[in-house]
Design a protein around this motif. Sequence first.
Motif, PDB file in Angstrom:
ATOM      1  N   THR A   1       0.836  -1.204   0.000  1.00  0.00           N
ATOM      2  CA  THR A   1       0.000   0.000   0.000  1.00  0.00           C
ATOM      3  C   THR A   1       0.872   1.255   0.000  1.00  0.00           C
ATOM      4  O   THR A   1       0.582   2.228  -0.694  1.00  0.00           O
TER       5      THR A   1
ATOM      6  N   ASP B   1      -6.396  -1.532  -4.006  1.00  0.00           N
ATOM      7  CA  ASP B   1      -5.607  -2.235  -2.998  1.00  0.00           C
ATOM      8  C   ASP B   1      -6.259  -3.568  -2.645  1.00  0.00           C
ATOM      9  O   ASP B   1      -7.475  -3.657  -2.518  1.00  0.00           O
ATOM     10  N   ASP B   2      -5.435  -4.586  -2.499  1.00  0.00           N
ATOM     11  CA  ASP B   2      -5.898  -5.914  -2.053  1.00  0.00           C
ATOM     12  C   ASP B   2      -6.967  -6.513  -2.961  1.00  0.00           C
ATOM     13  O   ASP B   2      -8.055  -6.887  -2.513  1.00  0.00           O
TER      14      ASP B   2
HETATM   15 MG    MG Z   1      -2.002  -2.933   2.188  1.00  0.00          MG
END
Ligand code: MG
Length: 463
Positions: free
Chosen positions: A158, A219-220
């Motif tokens: 991140t 993200d993710d």
């Molecule tokens: Mg992360």
Amino acid sequence: MNNEIELWEQVKSMLKASNDEITFNQTFAPITKIYKVQNNVIYLIVNTSLDSFRIKKFYLNKMNELLTQCAGTQMSFALITAQEVENQNKIQTQNSFVQPIQTTVIKKRNLRAEYTFSNFITGEANREAFTFSVKVAESPHVTINPFYIFGDVGLGKTHLMTAIGHYILENTPDTNVVYTTAQQFVEDFFKAKNKNQKNTALADEFDNYYRSADLLLVDDIQYLADRQGSQDEFFKLFEYLFENNKQIIVTSDRPASELNIMSRLKSRFSWGMQTDIKKPNQLLREAILRGKLKFLISDTDEVPANVITYIAENFDQNVRDLEGALRRFISYCVSFNIDFNYDNAVLALDAIISNSKNSNNSGTKLHIEKIKEIISNYFSINVKELSGPSRKQEYVYARQLTVYILKTKYNQTLTSIGSALGGRDHATISHAFDKIQDAINNDPNIKEDVDNLISTLDKQYKM
Ligand code: MG
Ligand code: ADP
């Protein structure tokens, strides 16, 4: 909402299997509608408040367990009666006269300010990811698109992705950077394109928001697994942005090939570049700690090197924990008004270190053989002599220093040191330890040997 209906249907069929037919038909079969999904809670619509009461009392825990199992993430059900839904809707229409513009479902997520390239410390484990990130940041959508960063939790995915966003914004401030987690994307999608509500304004808002991105950061992405509806939607968005030369960056906990998602999306991810971040080694962990220190105290020299080494040795699984340990140490010393020294680091952190060692045997593993080898090299003796029986003065001395270092630097127990040194007993080891401990205070040569050995180990011994 489709997806949540599917989830409910799955849970329902499990309930069917585990309840008798009458209970199932009376209690669960009539539930076919979902009111809303919010913060991972699915609101099921039941007919009466008595239904609601009975389900809560007898079945809700089990239902939540099954749901979490099916969803693969922590989720739960709430119950709302048809009457309550009607009342809610009335209130909403009344309010809408007073406050007609309550249409926004999407909250803009900001980039975390401190996640910049300059705050990112590089080393072997992340150099490739860092280099590609800088490339993407320097020429978005030209060379690497999409850009896919993967790696275990807490290793800086991140941070790096956000750093690209900051960099691009600095150079071209009018870039529209849209950052979202995949989980948030799924929630936005359900809110905006919920089949039951047929609210085109919300659906438009969703499209406008995501499609207006010049840089999309997701993200993710692994969170999209098994969420067909959201995957479709994401695929459409991907195609749209890609065709319009917009940069897309995603992070994930695994390589794209191992994602549990539709293959056409997987294949898109392999169009660009995939890079991974690995676990940092001792050197990088120490550098990261020093980098973080300047945010915590004004005079970073107050924290001696052996404290940094100690923390880095013991928190080797991810950077988030490493950082957490440093914060804990600093605030411990500040609150008790004590020095930032090694002993206080042990006091502040010992409990969580042994905790995590007990719960996770794969944690820090000390290679005593390697340490013995480094120490023997330092004294130019054969490593066998360290554990051997010889009482020759130079071997005895090297052995005693080994004991001292294994105990103070690596926190080994006297018993385990004894067994690492040819099965010597506790008393012998304890005696050796005391001897060096005393000598350090009286003999500067011995002190120098210890210091030299510690810094040699710092350089040569990597976990
Ligand atoms: Mg992360
Ligand atoms: P991930 O997304 O991989 O789970 P994060 O990016 O959230 O991990 O990183 C966890 C924490 O570790 C953040 O506070 C981040 O700033 C820090 N971090 C990770 N790698 C580095 C690094 N190389 N340099 C500085 N800080 C780092």
